[in-house]
Scaffold this active site. Structure first.
Site, mmCIF file in Angstrom:
data_model
loop_
_atom_site.group_PDB
_atom_site.id
_atom_site.type_symbol
_atom_site.label_atom_id
_atom_site.label_comp_id
_atom_site.label_asym_id
_atom_site.label_seq_id
_atom_site.Cartn_x
_atom_site.Cartn_y
_atom_site.Cartn_z
ATOM 1 N N ASP A 30 0.932 -1.179 -0.049
ATOM 2 C CA ASP A 30 0.124 0.077 -0.032
ATOM 3 C C ASP A 30 0.717 1.326 0.084
ATOM 4 O O ASP A 30 1.908 1.169 0.548
ATOM 5 C CB ASP A 30 -0.960 -0.165 1.180
ATOM 6 C CG ASP A 30 -2.124 0.769 1.097
ATOM 7 O OD1 ASP A 30 -3.227 0.312 0.757
ATOM 8 O OD2 ASP A 30 -1.883 2.020 0.831
ATOM 9 N N THR A 82 -10.596 2.683 -8.313
ATOM 10 C CA THR A 82 -10.909 3.158 -9.670
ATOM 11 C C THR A 82 -12.156 4.188 -9.488
ATOM 12 O O THR A 82 -13.144 3.929 -9.866
ATOM 13 C CB THR A 82 -11.158 2.182 -10.406
ATOM 14 O OG1 THR A 82 -12.546 1.275 -9.751
ATOM 15 C CG2 THR A 82 -10.091 1.168 -11.058
ATOM 16 N N ARG A 149 -17.341 -9.435 -5.351
ATOM 17 C CA ARG A 149 -18.507 -8.987 -5.133
ATOM 18 C C ARG A 149 -19.077 -8.890 -3.525
ATOM 19 O O ARG A 149 -20.227 -9.164 -3.360
ATOM 20 C CB ARG A 149 -19.469 -10.301 -5.697
ATOM 21 C CG ARG A 149 -19.573 -10.537 -7.230
ATOM 22 C CD ARG A 149 -20.265 -11.830 -7.641
ATOM 23 N NE ARG A 149 -20.327 -11.955 -8.885
ATOM 24 C CZ ARG A 149 -20.521 -12.778 -9.721
ATOM 25 N NH1 ARG A 149 -20.547 -13.843 -9.032
ATOM 26 N NH2 ARG A 149 -20.956 -12.786 -10.675
ATOM 27 N N VAL A 150 -18.172 -9.091 -2.787
ATOM 28 C CA VAL A 150 -18.307 -8.798 -1.383
ATOM 29 C C VAL A 150 -18.960 -7.957 -0.856
ATOM 30 O O VAL A 150 -18.821 -6.441 -1.120
ATOM 31 C CB VAL A 150 -16.981 -9.019 -0.532
ATOM 32 C CG1 VAL A 150 -16.447 -10.392 -1.018
ATOM 33 C CG2 VAL A 150 -15.994 -7.805 -0.837
ATOM 34 N N LYS A 201 -19.154 -7.085 -13.947
ATOM 35 C CA LYS A 201 -18.966 -6.293 -12.634
ATOM 36 C C LYS A 201 -19.786 -5.096 -12.807
ATOM 37 O O LYS A 201 -20.610 -4.839 -11.781
ATOM 38 C CB LYS A 201 -17.644 -6.030 -12.217
ATOM 39 C CG LYS A 201 -17.527 -5.181 -11.239
ATOM 40 C CD LYS A 201 -18.029 -5.613 -9.817
ATOM 41 C CE LYS A 201 -17.808 -4.834 -8.672
ATOM 42 N NZ LYS A 201 -18.385 -5.429 -7.333
ATOM 43 N N ASN A 205 -23.787 -4.371 -10.788
ATOM 44 C CA ASN A 205 -24.043 -3.173 -10.051
ATOM 45 C C ASN A 205 -24.981 -2.100 -10.813
ATOM 46 O O ASN A 205 -25.698 -1.518 -10.131
ATOM 47 C CB ASN A 205 -22.639 -2.301 -9.458
ATOM 48 C CG ASN A 205 -21.981 -3.193 -8.236
ATOM 49 O OD1 ASN A 205 -22.550 -4.038 -7.700
ATOM 50 N ND2 ASN A 205 -20.901 -2.790 -8.145
ATOM 51 N N ARG A 208 -28.522 -3.317 -10.266
ATOM 52 C CA ARG A 208 -29.062 -2.868 -8.836
ATOM 53 C C ARG A 208 -29.473 -1.527 -8.952
ATOM 54 O O ARG A 208 -30.609 -1.196 -8.292
ATOM 55 C CB ARG A 208 -28.157 -3.267 -7.853
ATOM 56 C CG ARG A 208 -28.502 -3.148 -6.160
ATOM 57 C CD ARG A 208 -27.559 -3.893 -5.510
ATOM 58 N NE ARG A 208 -28.173 -3.580 -4.037
ATOM 59 C CZ ARG A 208 -29.164 -4.358 -3.319
ATOM 60 N NH1 ARG A 208 -29.730 -5.173 -4.069
ATOM 61 N NH2 ARG A 208 -29.305 -4.024 -2.063
ATOM 62 N N HIS A 239 -46.641 -10.958 -6.168
ATOM 63 C CA HIS A 239 -46.546 -11.671 -7.373
ATOM 64 C C HIS A 239 -45.362 -12.602 -7.469
ATOM 65 O O HIS A 239 -44.248 -12.227 -7.070
ATOM 66 C CB HIS A 239 -46.442 -10.858 -8.400
ATOM 67 C CG HIS A 239 -46.431 -11.467 -9.790
ATOM 68 N ND1 HIS A 239 -45.605 -12.174 -10.499
ATOM 69 C CD2 HIS A 239 -47.778 -11.216 -10.759
ATOM 70 C CE1 HIS A 239 -46.205 -12.587 -11.457
ATOM 71 N NE2 HIS A 239 -47.414 -12.023 -11.746
ATOM 72 N N CYS A 255 -19.812 1.888 -4.897
ATOM 73 C CA CYS A 255 -20.100 0.967 -5.879
ATOM 74 C C CYS A 255 -21.279 1.249 -6.809
ATOM 75 O O CYS A 255 -21.116 1.561 -8.236
ATOM 76 C CB CYS A 255 -20.111 -0.258 -5.055
ATOM 77 S SG CYS A 255 -19.016 -0.620 -4.123
ATOM 78 N N PHE A 316 -24.495 5.460 4.602
ATOM 79 C CA PHE A 316 -24.761 5.286 3.143
ATOM 80 C C PHE A 316 -26.036 4.310 3.063
ATOM 81 O O PHE A 316 -26.616 4.024 1.942
ATOM 82 C CB PHE A 316 -23.787 5.399 2.073
ATOM 83 C CG PHE A 316 -23.167 4.134 1.806
ATOM 84 C CD1 PHE A 316 -21.912 3.607 2.405
ATOM 85 C CD2 PHE A 316 -23.830 3.115 0.845
ATOM 86 C CE1 PHE A 316 -21.389 2.493 2.033
ATOM 87 C CE2 PHE A 316 -23.274 1.935 0.652
ATOM 88 C CZ PHE A 316 -21.990 1.399 1.411
HETATM 89 N N1 SAJ Z 1 -30.277 0.803 -1.620
HETATM 90 C C1 SAJ Z 1 -31.902 1.293 -1.804
HETATM 91 N N2 SAJ Z 1 -32.689 0.555 -1.840
HETATM 92 C C2 SAJ Z 1 -32.534 -1.025 -1.879
HETATM 93 C C3 SAJ Z 1 -31.276 -1.501 -1.875
HETATM 94 C C4 SAJ Z 1 -30.145 -0.635 -1.515
HETATM 95 O O1 SAJ Z 1 -32.070 2.471 -1.822
HETATM 96 O O2 SAJ Z 1 -33.481 -1.591 -2.115
HETATM 97 C C5 SAJ Z 1 -29.252 1.721 -1.362
HETATM 98 C C6 SAJ Z 1 -28.399 1.614 -0.235
HETATM 99 O O3 SAJ Z 1 -29.000 2.459 1.033
HETATM 100 C C7 SAJ Z 1 -27.133 2.201 -0.565
HETATM 101 C C8 SAJ Z 1 -27.069 1.852 -1.966
HETATM 102 O O4 SAJ Z 1 -28.348 1.626 -2.397
HETATM 103 O O5 SAJ Z 1 -27.195 3.536 -0.407
HETATM 104 C C9 SAJ Z 1 -26.362 0.758 -2.136
HETATM 105 O O6 SAJ Z 1 -26.522 -0.384 -1.393
HETATM 106 P P1 SAJ Z 1 -26.141 -1.950 -1.650
HETATM 107 O O7 SAJ Z 1 -27.032 -2.584 -0.658
HETATM 108 O O8 SAJ Z 1 -26.114 -2.205 -3.109
HETATM 109 O O9 SAJ Z 1 -24.464 -1.984 -0.842
HETATM 110 P P2 SAJ Z 1 -23.149 -2.010 -1.562
HETATM 111 O O10 SAJ Z 1 -23.125 -0.629 -2.480
HETATM 112 O O11 SAJ Z 1 -22.515 -2.013 -0.190
HETATM 113 O O12 SAJ Z 1 -22.743 -3.380 -2.269
HETATM 114 C C10 SAJ Z 1 -22.955 -3.410 -3.506
HETATM 115 C C11 SAJ Z 1 -23.262 -4.938 -3.535
HETATM 116 N N3 SAJ Z 1 -23.468 -5.335 -5.315
HETATM 117 C C12 SAJ Z 1 -24.837 -5.690 -5.318
HETATM 118 O O13 SAJ Z 1 -25.467 -6.176 -4.695
HETATM 119 C C13 SAJ Z 1 -25.005 -6.223 -6.968
HETATM 120 C C14 SAJ Z 1 -21.835 -5.948 -3.632
HETATM 121 O O14 SAJ Z 1 -22.157 -7.349 -3.641
HETATM 122 C C15 SAJ Z 1 -20.840 -5.481 -4.325
HETATM 123 O O15 SAJ Z 1 -19.819 -6.082 -4.120
HETATM 124 C C16 SAJ Z 1 -20.592 -3.735 -4.276
HETATM 125 O O16 SAJ Z 1 -21.678 -3.108 -4.433
HETATM 126 C C17 SAJ Z 1 -19.402 -3.576 -4.732
HETATM 127 O O17 SAJ Z 1 -18.134 -3.381 -4.033
HETATM 128 O O18 SAJ Z 1 -19.359 -3.385 -6.040
#
Ligand code: SAJ
Length: 401
Positions: A30, A82, A149-150, A201, A205, A208, A239, A255, A316
Site C-alpha cells: 500500500d 478506480t 462481489r463482497v 461487474k 451493480n 441493482r 406476485h 459502488c 450510506f
Molecule cells: N439501496 C436502496 N434500496 C434498496 C437497496 C439498496 O435504496 O433496495 C441503497 C442503499 O441504501 C445504498 C445503495 O443503494 O445507499 C447501495 O447499497 P447496496 O446494498 O447495493 O450495497 P453496496 O454498495 O455496499 O454493495 C454492492 C453489492 N452489489 C450488488 O448487490 C449487486 C456488492 O455485492 C458489491 O460487491 C458492491 O456493491 C461493490 O463493491 O461493487
C-alpha cells in the site's frame, strides 16, 4: 506460491489475509505507510468482523508481510481504487501506477490479475503497458480480470463462498487465474474472457442501480398519487415473479452509485436506462431535501415558530458506519444550509462523533423533535415508539416494518 496484492483497502486487505491463510506467501503493498505499519503490527485499519484475528495469525506466522513496495512474486493482484473524475470519466490511474510498480518484477510464467472495478478494455490496456515496457514477456505471462462481489460486513464469508467470474486475455491465462483462486475460493469459478468479466461487474451493480431507481420512481409517483409506496411494493411483490426493491433517500456508497458511469461514459448513446437510473437516484436525494424544507416551512406557518427537526441516519446504508458518498449526509447538509443549525438534531447511532455534524442521541432527538426525518433504516430506529403527535417523514420505510 508467492502473491503480491497491490492495495490494502476494503477488498485488498481481506483478500491478502485469506490467501495468506491458505498457504500462499503474501506481500501486501500500500502507498499509505501507516496502513503498512498497522498491518504488520496485526492491526486492522478497516472495520470487518473477525478479520483482525485472522490478520494477527498470518502476520505472526510470516505468511503475510505488508510493505510500501512490491516483492518478486509469482502472482500480482491489482486491488486499488478506480474512482471517477469530475465529469464521471473513469480514472484507472491507480491501476496503471500499481501495474508500473510491479512491471519490472514480472517474469515468464507469472500471473497478473486486475480485481479493481474497471471500464471495459482496461485489462487489455494494462497488457499493452506491460508488453510495451517488457516485450519479451509477450505470450509468456498470464493476464486476467477477476472482479469481487463482497458486501462490507460479510467479507470473510463472501470472499470464500461467493462464485467468481474469471476472464483471461487467453484461455491459458484464465486457467492460471482459476488455479490460483481455487486455493481459497469455495464458490464456483466461472471462466470467461477479460472484457466479459469487466462488463459483468459493471452489469451486476448497474442492474441493482436500475432496480433501485424503479423503486424510487414509484415513491415519487405514489407521493403525488396519495398512495403508500411501501404498501404498494409489498403487495406487488406478492406476485411470484415480481421483486421490486425498496425506495430510499438516494443511492450511496462507492459502488452502485459509481459503477454505472463506467458504462455510460463509454457507451453514452446506448446506455439510456442505465444513465436515467443514475439521474433518478441522484434526483431522489434532492427531492427528499425539498420535502423536508417544505415541511419545515409549513410547520412555521402553522405554529408560528421554527420546528425542531431530527435527521435520523447519516450512513450510506442501514446498520453500517460508512458515511462516504452518503445521500443522507448530502440531505442533512442541504437542509442545514437553509437554516440555523440550532433546531436541527442529527442522529447517527453507528458513529460516536463527526467532524462536521454535532450528533445527538437517537431517543433524545426523537423526543425533542417536531419533525422526524427517517433517512436510513438503522435497526435502533425500529424500537422507537409511534408518536402520532409528531410529523414523520419516512424516506426509508422504517415505520412500515
Ligand atoms: N439501496 C436502496 N434500496 C434498496 C437497496 C439498496 O435504496 O433496495 C441503497 C442503499 O441504501 C445504498 C445503495 O443503494 O445507499 C447501495 O447499497 P447496496 O446494498 O447495493 O450495497 P453496496 O454498495 O455496499 O454493495 C454492492 C453489492 N452489489 C450488488 O448487490 C449487486 C456488492 O455485492 C458489491 O460487491 C458492491 O456493491 C461493490 O463493491 O461493487
Amino acid at each position: 506460491m508467492k502473491a503480491c496484492f497491490m492495495g490494502l483497502g476494503y477488498i485488498g486487505l481481506p483478500t491478502a489475509i485469506i490467501a495468506a491463510g491458505h498457504g500462499i506467501h503474501v506481500t501486501g503493498v500500500d502507498i499509505n505507510a501507516s496502513i503498512v505499519d498497522k498491518t504488520n503490527a496485526g492491526e486492522l485499519h478497516i472495520v470487518e468482523p473477525g478479520l483482525e484475528a485472522m490478520l494477527r495469525e498470518v502476520v505472526s506466522s510470516g505468511m503475510l508481510r505488508a510493505s510500501t513496495v512490491p516483492d518478486v512474486c509469482d502472482a500480482y493482484f491489482m486491488v486499488v481504487p478506480t474512482p471517477f473524475k469530475g465529469n464521471h470519466e473513469p480514472d484507472v490511474s491507480y491501476v496503471e501506477a500499481a501495474t508500473r510498480a510491479v512491471l519490472p518484477l514480472l517474469k515468464a510464467g507469472d500471473l497478473y490479475v486486475i480485481e479493481s472495478t474497471s471500464p471495459i478494455g482496461t485489462t487489455e490496456q494494462m497488457a499493452g503497458i506491460i508488453f510495451g515496457e517488457r516485450p519479451e514477456l509477450e505470450g509468456k505471462i498470464h493476464i486476467a480480470y477477476c472482479p469481487e462481489r463482497v458486501l462490507p460486513g460479510n467479507v470473510i464469508y463472501e470472499l470464500v463462498h461467493n462464485d467468481r467470474v474469471i476472464g483471461g486475455l487467453d484461455e491459458e491465462s484464465t486457467s492460471h487465474a482459476v488455479e490460483f483462486y481455487s486455493r481459497f475460493v469455495k464458490g464456483t469459478l466461472h471462466r470467461t474472457n477479460a472484457r466479459t468479466a469487466e462488463m459483468c461487474k459493471l452489469t451486476e451493480n448497474s442492474s441493482r442501480d436500475v432496480q433501485i431507481a424503479f423503486a424510487n420512481e414509484l415513491s415519487l409517483i405514489c407521493d403525488k398519487a396519495g398512495i403508500d409506496v411501501w404498501e404498494l411494493i409489498r403487495l406487488a411483490n406478492k406476485h411470484p415473479r415480481v421483486n421490486i426493491l425498496q425506495p430510499g433517500c438516494g443511492v450511496g456508497g462507492h459502488c452502485i452509485a459509481v459503477d454505472p458511469y463506467f458504462i455510460t461514459a463509454d457507451f453514452p448513446m446506448e446506455s439510456k436506462i442505465i444513465g436515467t437510473a443514475r439521474e433518478i437516484n441522484n434526483y431522489k436525494s434532492f427531492w427528499c431535501a425539498e420535502k423536508i424544507k417544505n415541511a419545515m416551512l409549513e410547520f412555521e406557518l402553522n405554529r408560528h415558530r421554527k420546528p425542531v427537526v431530527a435527521m435520523m441516519g447519516l450512513a450510506f446504508k442501514p446498520n453500517i458506519d460508512d458515511l462516504r458518498e452518503s445521500p443522507a449526509k448530502y440531505i442533512a447538509s442541504k437542509v442545514m444550509q437553509g437554516c440555523n443549525n440550532a433546531n436541527i438534531l442529527v442522529v447517527e447511532p453507528n458513529v460516536r462523533e463527526h467532524n462536521v455534524f454535532k450528533l445527538t442521541d437517537c431517543r433524545e432527538a426523537y423526543e425533542r423533535a417536531d419533525i422526524v426525518v427517517f433517512m436510513v433504516a438503522h435497526d435502533p430506529f425500529k424500537d422507537l415508539p409511534p408518536r402520532p403527535d409528531k410529523i414523520i417523514l419516512d424516506f426509508c420505510g422504517i415505520t412500515k416494518r
